[in-house]
Design an enzyme around this catalytic site. Structure first.
Site, PDB file in Angstrom:
ATOM      1  N   ASP A   1       0.824  -1.221   0.000  1.00  0.00           N
ATOM      2  CA  ASP A   1       0.000   0.000   0.000  1.00  0.00           C
ATOM      3  C   ASP A   1       0.854   1.265   0.000  1.00  0.00           C
ATOM      4  OD1 ASP A   1      -2.410  -1.593   0.287  1.00  0.00           O
ATOM      5  OD2 ASP A   1      -1.821  -1.854   2.383  1.00  0.00           O
TER       6      ASP A   1
ATOM      7  N   LYS B   1       2.418   2.015  -5.184  1.00  0.00           N
ATOM      8  CA  LYS B   1       3.140   1.493  -6.354  1.00  0.00           C
ATOM      9  C   LYS B   1       2.353   1.688  -7.644  1.00  0.00           C
ATOM     10  CE  LYS B   1       3.481  -2.500  -4.427  1.00  0.00           C
ATOM     11  NZ  LYS B   1       2.937  -2.061  -3.121  1.00  0.00           N
TER      12      LYS B   1
ATOM     13  N   HIS C   1      -4.305  -1.743  -6.254  1.00  0.00           N
ATOM     14  CA  HIS C   1      -3.604  -0.547  -6.721  1.00  0.00           C
ATOM     15  C   HIS C   1      -4.631   0.483  -7.178  1.00  0.00           C
ATOM     16  CE1 HIS C   1       0.282  -3.028  -7.642  1.00  0.00           C
ATOM     17  NE2 HIS C   1       0.090  -2.799  -6.363  1.00  0.00           N
TER      18      HIS C   1
END
Length: 430
Positions: A12, A15, A40
């Site tokens: 978390d 990315k 994501h």
């Protein structure tokens, strides 16, 4: 050019946002491990997107995305994810999405077993905080040679069905015998495989051969990880880890080109700490419940894959230094710096105090980590809105000093600084 973007903490770290940003410079983006337990979140001019299985590069039409052999893929979830993205205007076809024929299939019974086991463990308080997506169970079956791979969808013949029967018979010993659950029906599973074979047959290919050819032709390839170094099954906070190798060194292997070597490793580090799931998390002990509430709300710290509130705390320099080491980082991208705008003073965990009273700046394991207490230092806050900053000079001095302090503490150059969720909200220190 082979570059890996990896997390250096518990996951978390942002990315997906950084892959979306940097993918404009690359031809191919590859996910090389994990499954749909990833979450994501990417915001750009086209909207907000939550990705679980697909590489974040899928949001750029000129980029080819690859799902590597190191992944575990739930075709049902993938179909739903693709459908939702198409509804948001994202074009996805076999031209820009390639799925390794060696990637492992997550079956419905893996998901069911995950939920049953987590429920069993919760009765004694021994649960792992699983996302209940079947990840541990499909990886476990993979290493027991009791899974099917995406390439099997290309020829669902009697030989494949015979293997399925053997796998289901074995799994039913557990589902019925251990959990008292209803048995898995082979014909139901066979029909499920046939359904998704029809949907994905044109996407499945020899991804390794494709990437090898692309690399030899000079294409730029970006590897995208799920989670962070502290969730790696070998180097993380075992057993509170994921079930695969998230470290950058595994990227060429999980992508399908094991003989190739990385040229660059970019580690993603959050400006504070967050964590989903159970396990040791020393940083959260450095804040009161009220302080953690403010930080969680400021950072909107709720899991993209699960919606669960994340555990939060100050940046943990002991853990971050270890993460940089594990990922072999050549440079670091610092994300979510703007979340700290509200703080009058910014806490950092600079060391751990162990149960024997000693102080360490090295990341421990086992009982030493379970009982470690944070040694906290406070740095001046900047207490102003930095979201409009696009150059180093635009940052207030206190924010610059904070970044320079982190850079020295983790031993790696910070070259990217994220100051907002939008694609253009960042500073590049050349």
């Amino acid at each position: 050019m082979l570059t890996a973007i990896t997390g250096i903490n518990w996951g978390d770290e942002g990315k997906g946002r950084m892959v979306d940003l940097l993918s404009q410079e690359y031809d191919i983006v590859v996910r090389y491990q994990g499954g749909n337990n990833a979450g994501h979140t990417v915001k750009n001019e086209r909207g907000k997107f939550v990705l679980n299985l697909l590489p974040s590069g899928i949001l750029r039409p000129e980029v080819v995305c690859v799902m590597g052999n190191g992944m575990v893929i739930d075709p049902q979830h993938l179909d739903g994810e693709i459908t939702k993205l198409r509804e948001q205007g994202i074009q996805i076809s076999p031209a820009n999405l390639k799925i390794s024929d060696r990637a492992t299939i997550t079956m419905p019974y893996h998901v069911a077993q995950d939920g049953l086991e987590e429920a069993r463990l919760s009765k004694t308080g021994a649960q792992f905080g699983s996302t209940k997506r079947g990840i541990a169970y499909v990886y476990g079956d993979k290493y027991m040679k009791k899974t099917l791979r995406m390439g099997d969808l290309l020829h669902l013949d009697e030989a494949v069905k015979k293997r399925l029967v053997t796998m289901v018979d074995s799994k039913n010993l557990v589902m019925e015998g251990s959990y008292g659950a209803a048995p898995i029906d082979v014909e139901e599973m066979w029909a499920w495989l046939q359904k998704y074979a029809a949907i994905f047959k044109d996407y499945v290919c020899d991804a390794g051969a494709y990437l090898d050819k692309a690399d030899r032709e000079g294409k730029k390839i970006l590897f995208e990880a799920q989670l962070g170094a502290l969730r790696d099954v070998d180097f993380g906070i075992y057993p509170y880890t994921t079930s695969s190798n998230v470290i950058g060194a595994y990227a060429p292997i999980g992508a399908g080109i094991p003989g190739h070597k990385l040229d660059n490793s970019i580690g993603i580090m959050k400006a504070y700490s967050s964590c989903v799931g159970d396990g040791p998390f020393t940083a959260e002990l450095a804040m009161t419940e009220e302080e953690k509430h403010y930080l969680r709300e400021a950072g909107h710290e709720y899991g993209a894959a699960t919606g669960r509130p994340r555990r939060v705390g100050p940046i943990d320099l002991v853990a971050s230094r270890y993460g940089v080491f594990c990922q072999g980082c050549d440079e670091v991208a610092l994300t979510l710096l703007d979340v700290l705008d509200y703080m009058e003073k910014v806490p950092v965990v600079k060391a751990y105090k162990l149960s024997d009273g000693s102080i360490t700046d090295r990341f421990p394991m086992g009982e030493a980590l379970d009982t470690a207490q944070p040694v906290v230092e406070y740095l001046p806050g900047w207490h102003c809105d930095i979201t409009a900053a696009r150059k180093w000079e635009d940052l207030p001095k206190a924010a610059q000093d904070y970044i320079l302090y982190l850079e020295q503490a983790v031993g790696c150059k910070i070259t990217y600084i994220s100051v907002g969720a939008e694609r253009e909200a960042y500073i590049h220190r050349t």
